[in-house]
Design a protein around this motif. Structure first.
Motif, short mmCIF file in Angstrom:
data_model
loop_
_atom_site.label_atom_id
_atom_site.label_comp_id
_atom_site.label_asym_id
_atom_site.label_seq_id
_atom_site.Cartn_x
_atom_site.Cartn_y
_atom_site.Cartn_z
N GLY A 7 7.00 -10.32 0.88
CA GLY A 7 6.41 -9.69 -0.30
C GLY A 7 5.69 -8.39 -0.01
O GLY A 7 4.74 -8.03 -0.70
N VAL A 8 6.15 -7.67 1.01
CA VAL A 8 5.58 -6.35 1.32
C VAL A 8 6.62 -5.29 0.97
O VAL A 8 7.77 -5.37 1.39
CB VAL A 8 5.18 -6.23 2.81
N GLN A 9 6.20 -4.31 0.18
CA GLN A 9 7.07 -3.22 -0.26
C GLN A 9 6.56 -1.89 0.29
O GLN A 9 5.40 -1.54 0.07
CB GLN A 9 7.11 -3.16 -1.79
N PHE A 10 7.38 -1.17 1.00
CA PHE A 10 7.02 0.15 1.50
C PHE A 10 7.52 1.21 0.51
O PHE A 10 8.61 1.09 -0.04
CB PHE A 10 7.66 0.41 2.86
N VAL A 11 6.71 2.24 0.30
CA VAL A 11 7.08 3.39 -0.53
C VAL A 11 6.55 4.63 0.16
O VAL A 11 5.38 4.68 0.56
CB VAL A 11 6.46 3.29 -1.95
N GLY A 12 7.39 5.63 0.32
CA GLY A 12 6.95 6.89 0.88
C GLY A 12 6.55 7.86 -0.21
O GLY A 12 6.97 7.74 -1.36
N ILE A 13 5.71 8.81 0.16
CA ILE A 13 5.40 9.95 -0.71
C ILE A 13 5.69 11.18 0.14
O ILE A 13 4.93 11.50 1.06
CB ILE A 13 3.95 9.95 -1.21
N ASN A 14 6.82 11.82 -0.13
CA ASN A 14 7.21 13.01 0.62
C ASN A 14 6.49 14.21 0.03
O ASN A 14 6.56 14.46 -1.16
CB ASN A 14 8.73 13.20 0.55
N THR A 15 5.81 14.97 0.87
CA THR A 15 5.04 16.10 0.38
C THR A 15 5.33 17.38 1.17
O THR A 15 5.66 17.32 2.36
CB THR A 15 3.52 15.80 0.39
N ARG A 16 5.23 18.49 0.49
CA ARG A 16 5.35 19.85 1.02
C ARG A 16 6.74 20.22 1.53
O ARG A 16 6.89 21.27 2.13
CB ARG A 16 4.30 20.10 2.09
N ASP A 17 7.73 19.39 1.33
CA ASP A 17 9.10 19.81 1.60
C ASP A 17 9.54 20.62 0.38
O ASP A 17 9.40 20.15 -0.75
CB ASP A 17 10.03 18.62 1.82
#
Length: 196
Positions: A109-119
């Protein structure tokens, strides 16, 4: 040009270089002003007691692969948010560990989500995900607008990479403003995952 007239240019150049280098750091502990109720551990991981946690802001938008994602859809799961950029060496160093832990803990029950920034476009971000085998989705946040939605002091826009762990109620339980090893990442997630 005399040495006296070059001095201000040298100082200005050094200041610009310091700003550029600070935008992607392998260390950092301060999110800035604001009362976040975080208590900093010796390992650089800050935590907030269950009753003292702030709710995560609206984190929805387009992903680097053009899909729609809303982090609120993962309520009931422990969510690991990783702020990264393809241009950031510490982000590249931690990416394989994040993918490994994501795969290991998905069934719990662990969900990873990225936040891509400055590209400046999604192309480098997609290439990064392919190169490092990142299988979880990342919101595309080129100007840092999603980061600025967090309460004052929660994230430092200059501290890339940064990682937050949200509890099952969507509240911010833990934070790191520096790159994480697999061991530290697991240590950050474990207490939140153990909560009932």
């Amino acid at each position: 040009m005399s040495a006296a007239s070059r001095a201000p240019l040298t100082i200005a150049g050094a200041a610009v270089a310091a700003l550029v280098l600070s935008a992607c750091s392998s260390g950092g502990t301060s999110g800035g002003g604001g009362n976040t109720n975080f208590v900093m551990g010796k390992d650089g991981i800050a935590t907030a007691d269950k009753g003292e946690r702030a709710a995560a802001p609206d984190l929805s938008g387009e992903t680097v692969d053009g899909k729609r994602l809303d982090v609120a859809d993962f309520k009931g799961k422990v969510v690991v948010l990783n702020v990264w950029g393809s241009w950031c060496p510490p982000c590249r160093a931690e990416a394989p560990d994040f993918e490994k832990v994501s795969q290991d803990l998905k069934s719990q029950g662990v969900q990873f989500v990225g936040i891509n920034t400055r590209d400046t476009s999604t192309s480098p971000a997609r290439a990064f995900e392919k190169q490092y085998g990142v299988g979880y989705q990342s919101l595309y946040d080129p100007t840092g607008k999603l980061m600025l939605r967090f309460g004052r002091g929660t994230l430092n826009p200059q501290a890339i990479p940064s990682t937050l762990v949200l509890d099952r109620d969507g509240r911010i339980a833990a934070r790191s403003l520096s790159a994480l090893s697999e061991e530290k990442l697991r240590k950050m997630i474990s207490p939140v995952l153990a909560e009932k």
